[in-house]
Design an enzyme around this catalytic site. Structure first.
Site, short mmCIF file in Angstrom:
data_model
loop_
_atom_site.label_atom_id
_atom_site.label_comp_id
_atom_site.label_asym_id
_atom_site.label_seq_id
_atom_site.Cartn_x
_atom_site.Cartn_y
_atom_site.Cartn_z
N HIS A 127 5.19 -2.97 -6.83
CA HIS A 127 4.59 -3.92 -5.90
C HIS A 127 5.39 -5.21 -5.86
O HIS A 127 5.72 -5.73 -4.79
CB HIS A 127 3.14 -4.23 -6.30
CG HIS A 127 2.57 -5.42 -5.57
ND1 HIS A 127 2.70 -6.71 -6.04
CD2 HIS A 127 1.91 -5.52 -4.39
CE1 HIS A 127 2.13 -7.55 -5.19
NE2 HIS A 127 1.65 -6.85 -4.18
N HIS A 132 7.79 -7.55 -2.54
CA HIS A 132 8.06 -8.97 -2.30
C HIS A 132 9.52 -9.33 -2.08
O HIS A 132 9.84 -10.17 -1.25
CB HIS A 132 7.55 -9.80 -3.50
CG HIS A 132 6.08 -10.00 -3.55
ND1 HIS A 132 5.43 -10.93 -2.77
CD2 HIS A 132 5.13 -9.40 -4.30
CE1 HIS A 132 4.14 -10.89 -3.03
NE2 HIS A 132 3.92 -9.98 -3.96
N GLU A 173 0.77 -11.49 0.87
CA GLU A 173 0.30 -10.18 0.40
C GLU A 173 -0.11 -9.24 1.54
O GLU A 173 0.26 -8.08 1.56
CB GLU A 173 -0.88 -10.35 -0.57
CG GLU A 173 -0.51 -10.98 -1.89
CD GLU A 173 0.31 -10.06 -2.80
OE1 GLU A 173 0.53 -8.88 -2.44
OE2 GLU A 173 0.74 -10.53 -3.87
N SER A 192 4.00 -2.17 0.04
CA SER A 192 4.15 -1.38 -1.19
C SER A 192 3.07 -0.33 -1.35
O SER A 192 3.07 0.42 -2.32
CB SER A 192 4.15 -2.30 -2.41
OG SER A 192 2.92 -3.01 -2.51
#
Length: 295
Positions: A127, A132, A173, A192
């Protein structure tokens, strides 16, 4: 995001960083990364912003195996001046914001187990790094992340961490963007996640609303299921502009007098891209017997 009161483990430095110990990953852990990577990169083209896919290539995140943070940081530093540092899971808010303000992205070093391939509550290396890091190679988004960290340090002194956390959640997010007339994914929590990558764009259940800074900060979020509402930005440049041009101190003061907006609610002033049916959450709530949850 971060956690307000975790206990710093003995192995962590004062800034909560720890060695990645890349050499300790097992063949099975590298294979799981490759499995997750292949699944996401097969389905994301056309769904995720092209800047994300370009970041994967530019940073040579295409594998095989779990990336070495030292080598990854060398490539990222050359592009936008960011680096990736390992931490023992969640870190205190002040530490998290300080790292972002100094262009250091904090990533967990552990990887999920095969049994957790579709869901785990605490962010893992897939993740954090796959989700990111590609957009940290995009100059405007990289600037936004630094500005967010600087804003977080100020928000801590104003008692407004919860408000600012909502901005991170609904942009970094779980953000969507409108590009060339189509909705695309840019949020790491979506990019993700195989299931949410499909849900966020294709499912009729969630609302998809135009981004508004005050609206976002009044909206709680779900941590235990797919999102009921996604906010859609017009561009990374506009997101950065709103962040750096807004005086957050009076905004926080105004929001203290404003009630939260329930997650699945549409307000008269909202710019609606999609009126969601909310079927997903209603079905899950009915099956579990729970009330609508928020963080």
């Amino acid at each position: 995001m971060a956690n307000a009161d975790p206990i710093r483990p003995p192995e962590a430095a004062d800034d909560w960083t720890i060695p990645q110990h890349w050499e300790r990953y097992t063949p099975a852990e590298h294979a799981l990364w490759d499995r997750l990577f292949a699944r996401q990169t097969h389905m994301l083209p056309g769904r995720v912003v092209p800047e994300f896919m370009a970041g994967l290539d530019l940073l040579r995140l295409t594998g095989p195996g779990i990336p070495d943070f030292e080598k990854l940081s060398e490539r990222l530093m050359k592009v936008t001046g960011w680096q990736v540092v390992a931490a023992p899971g969640l870190v205190p808010d002040a530490v998290f914001f300080d790292h972002l303000a100094h262009r250091r992205f904090v990533a967990g070093r552990f990887i999920r187990t095969p049994e957790q391939i579709d869901y785990l509550q605490e962010p893992d290396i897939f993740h954090d790094v796959f989700g990111h890091v590609p957009l940290l190679a995009h100059p405007v988004f990289a600037d936004y992340m630094q500005a967010y960290g600087e804003g977080g340090l100020r928000a801590e002194g104003l008692g407004a961490i919860e408000r600012l956390a909502r901005l991170y959640w609904y942009t970094v997010e779980f953000g969507l963007i409108r590009q060339d007339g189509e909705l695309k994914i840019y949020g790491s929590g979506i990019a993700s996640s195989y299931g949410e990558s499909l849900f966020a764009l294709d499912d009729p259940s969630p609302h998809r609303l135009g981004f508004d800074l005050r609206r976002v900060m009044r909206t709680p979020y779900r941590i235990d299921d797919y999102q009921q509402t996604y906010f859609v930005i017009d561009s990374f440049e506009d997101l950065l502009r709103q962040t750096v041009e807004t005086d957050f101190a009076p905004l926080y003061a105004q929001l203290e007098q404003a009630a939260d907006i329930p997650i699945g609610t549409i307000m008269p002033e909202d710019r609606v891209h999609t009126y969601g049916t909310q079927t997903h959450i209603q079905t899950h709530r009915s099956l579990s017997g729970r009330e609508d949850g928020a963080s």
